[in-house]
Motif scaffolding. Structure first.
Motif, PDB file in Angstrom:
ATOM      1  N   UNK A  63     -15.979  22.263  23.297  1.00  0.00           N
ATOM      2  CA  UNK A  63     -14.386  22.284  22.717  1.00  0.00           C
ATOM      3  C   UNK A  63     -13.292  21.524  23.564  1.00  0.00           C
ATOM      4  N   UNK A  64     -13.519  20.734  24.727  1.00  0.00           N
ATOM      5  CA  UNK A  64     -12.740  20.316  25.281  1.00  0.00           C
ATOM      6  C   UNK A  64     -12.684  18.725  24.425  1.00  0.00           C
ATOM      7  N   UNK A  65     -13.737  18.562  23.858  1.00  0.00           N
ATOM      8  CA  UNK A  65     -13.736  17.208  23.592  1.00  0.00           C
ATOM      9  C   UNK A  65     -13.403  17.292  22.194  1.00  0.00           C
ATOM     10  N   UNK A  66     -12.716  18.582  21.213  1.00  0.00           N
ATOM     11  CA  UNK A  66     -11.569  18.436  20.305  1.00  0.00           C
ATOM     12  C   UNK A  66     -10.386  17.598  20.198  1.00  0.00           C
ATOM     13  N   UNK A  67      -9.787  17.935  22.197  1.00  0.00           N
ATOM     14  CA  UNK A  67      -8.573  17.707  22.173  1.00  0.00           C
ATOM     15  C   UNK A  67      -8.102  18.815  22.532  1.00  0.00           C
ATOM     16  N   UNK A  68      -8.723  20.005  21.764  1.00  0.00           N
ATOM     17  CA  UNK A  68      -8.281  21.203  21.788  1.00  0.00           C
ATOM     18  C   UNK A  68      -7.518  22.286  23.407  1.00  0.00           C
ATOM     19  N   UNK A  69      -7.281  21.595  23.683  1.00  0.00           N
ATOM     20  CA  UNK A  69      -7.246  22.817  25.264  1.00  0.00           C
ATOM     21  C   UNK A  69      -6.052  23.623  25.877  1.00  0.00           C
ATOM     22  N   UNK A  70      -5.002  23.698  24.742  1.00  0.00           N
ATOM     23  CA  UNK A  70      -4.299  24.100  24.550  1.00  0.00           C
ATOM     24  C   UNK A  70      -4.045  25.496  23.768  1.00  0.00           C
ATOM     25  N   UNK A  71      -5.052  25.371  23.045  1.00  0.00           N
ATOM     26  CA  UNK A  71      -5.529  26.730  21.717  1.00  0.00           C
ATOM     27  C   UNK A  71      -6.296  27.515  22.649  1.00  0.00           C
ATOM     28  N   UNK A  72      -6.365  28.807  21.993  1.00  0.00           N
ATOM     29  CA  UNK A  72      -6.662  30.020  22.904  1.00  0.00           C
ATOM     30  C   UNK A  72      -7.980  29.818  21.236  1.00  0.00           C
ATOM     31  N   UNK A  73      -8.688  30.511  21.499  1.00  0.00           N
ATOM     32  CA  UNK A  73      -9.940  31.282  21.157  1.00  0.00           C
ATOM     33  C   UNK A  73     -10.484  32.995  20.860  1.00  0.00           C
ATOM     34  N   UNK A  74     -10.789  33.029  19.497  1.00  0.00           N
ATOM     35  CA  UNK A  74     -10.716  34.797  20.237  1.00  0.00           C
ATOM     36  C   UNK A  74     -12.339  34.691  19.523  1.00  0.00           C
ATOM     37  N   UNK A  75     -12.454  35.065  20.492  1.00  0.00           N
ATOM     38  CA  UNK A  75     -14.261  35.380  20.913  1.00  0.00           C
ATOM     39  C   UNK A  75     -14.862  36.568  19.590  1.00  0.00           C
ATOM     40  N   UNK A  76     -13.991  37.664  18.675  1.00  0.00           N
ATOM     41  CA  UNK A  76     -14.159  38.408  17.506  1.00  0.00           C
ATOM     42  C   UNK A  76     -13.416  37.387  16.941  1.00  0.00           C
ATOM     43  N   UNK A  77     -14.271  36.113  16.376  1.00  0.00           N
ATOM     44  CA  UNK A  77     -13.001  35.387  14.916  1.00  0.00           C
ATOM     45  C   UNK A  77     -13.879  34.962  13.645  1.00  0.00           C
ATOM     46  N   UNK A  78     -12.892  35.433  12.746  1.00  0.00           N
ATOM     47  CA  UNK A  78     -13.428  34.749  11.681  1.00  0.00           C
ATOM     48  C   UNK A  78     -14.685  34.052  11.205  1.00  0.00           C
ATOM     49  N   UNK A  79     -14.987  34.229  10.316  1.00  0.00           N
ATOM     50  CA  UNK A  79     -16.477  33.345  10.382  1.00  0.00           C
ATOM     51  C   UNK A  79     -15.874  32.264   9.142  1.00  0.00           C
ATOM     52  N   UNK A  80     -14.759  32.799   8.277  1.00  0.00           N
ATOM     53  CA  UNK A  80     -15.358  31.750   7.120  1.00  0.00           C
ATOM     54  C   UNK A  80     -13.379  30.775   7.468  1.00  0.00           C
ATOM     55  N   UNK A  81     -13.263  30.794   8.979  1.00  0.00           N
ATOM     56  CA  UNK A  81     -12.026  30.037   9.037  1.00  0.00           C
ATOM     57  C   UNK A  81     -12.415  27.922   9.275  1.00  0.00           C
ATOM     58  N   UNK A  82     -12.079  27.316   8.848  1.00  0.00           N
ATOM     59  CA  UNK A  82     -12.671  25.642   9.592  1.00  0.00           C
ATOM     60  C   UNK A  82     -12.802  25.559  10.914  1.00  0.00           C
ATOM     61  N   UNK A  83     -12.474  26.131  11.586  1.00  0.00           N
ATOM     62  CA  UNK A  83     -13.408  26.037  13.352  1.00  0.00           C
ATOM     63  C   UNK A  83     -13.837  26.416  13.620  1.00  0.00           C
ATOM     64  N   UNK A  84     -14.211  27.758  13.037  1.00  0.00           N
ATOM     65  CA  UNK A  84     -14.828  28.495  13.602  1.00  0.00           C
ATOM     66  C   UNK A  84     -16.292  27.424  13.985  1.00  0.00           C
ATOM     67  N   UNK A  85     -17.140  28.747  15.339  1.00  0.00           N
ATOM     68  CA  UNK A  85     -18.033  28.810  15.780  1.00  0.00           C
ATOM     69  C   UNK A  85     -19.149  29.930  15.984  1.00  0.00           C
ATOM     70  N   UNK A  86     -20.156  29.576  16.132  1.00  0.00           N
ATOM     71  CA  UNK A  86     -20.701  30.869  16.461  1.00  0.00           C
ATOM     72  C   UNK A  86     -20.798  30.863  17.919  1.00  0.00           C
ATOM     73  N   UNK A  87     -20.641  31.951  18.214  1.00  0.00           N
ATOM     74  CA  UNK A  87     -20.756  32.341  19.831  1.00  0.00           C
ATOM     75  C   UNK A  87     -22.147  32.997  20.216  1.00  0.00           C
TER      76      UNK A  87
END
Length: 155
Positions: A1-25
């Motif tokens: 995730x650091x490779x995306x230059x998004x260090x300041x963005x926090x992620x939800x571990x119970x996120x929405x599968x359909x958001x464009x940035x979503x990943x499988x945890x």
């Protein structure tokens, strides 16, 4: 995730599968449905394309996506969902935390530390209607006090 230059963005571990940035945890596994975490994130769009029609993606996968101010569980900079989850009895056997590629950016980790990591594998993004406590905890309008009262009444 650091490779995306998004260090300041926090992620939800119970996120929405359909958001464009979503990943499988992780993948829900075994009879108890605990999450087995992936070593590396997989784009949710790739995983969703592999799930047979008629199967709810959250039944078998846990997704992570960006925390957003529009989230119903967001209260200021905090996640009220993890606050409600922490009221539940601690899982037994809390030893080492599972490996998780999300941790450095996880809003739950940043908010509550290791306790969130111990609870995370047992959480379901899609709750069974037969589990009234899980439904209560998942409801963004529920307060910590309401969860505590429900638990006390059930004992």
């Amino acid at each position: 995730m650091d490779s995306h230059g998004e260090e300041h963005i926090t992620w939800c571990p119970s996120g929405d599968a359909h958001r464009p940035e979503s990943v499988v945890l992780g993948v829900r596994s075994g009879d108890n449905g605990r999450v087995v975490y992936l070593d590396e994130p997989v784009p949710a769009a790739d995983a969703l394309a592999s799930i047979p029609e008629g199967i709810a993606p959250h039944r078998i996968l846990r997704f992570a996506s960006h925390c957003t101010s529009a989230c119903a569980n967001r209260v200021g900079d905090d996640c009220s969902l993890i606050e409600r989850i922490q009221v539940l009895p601690s899982p037994s056997g809390t030893g080492a935390v599972p490996r998780c590629h999300l941790r450095p950016h996880c809003t739950w980790w940043n908010q509550t530390g290791v306790d969130a990591c111990h609870r995370c594998p047992a959480l379901a993004t899609l709750n069974s209607p037969q589990d009234p406590l899980a439904a209560l905890v998942a409801d963004p309008t529920t307060t910590v006090e309401q969860v505590e009262r429900w638990i006390s009444a059930a004992e």
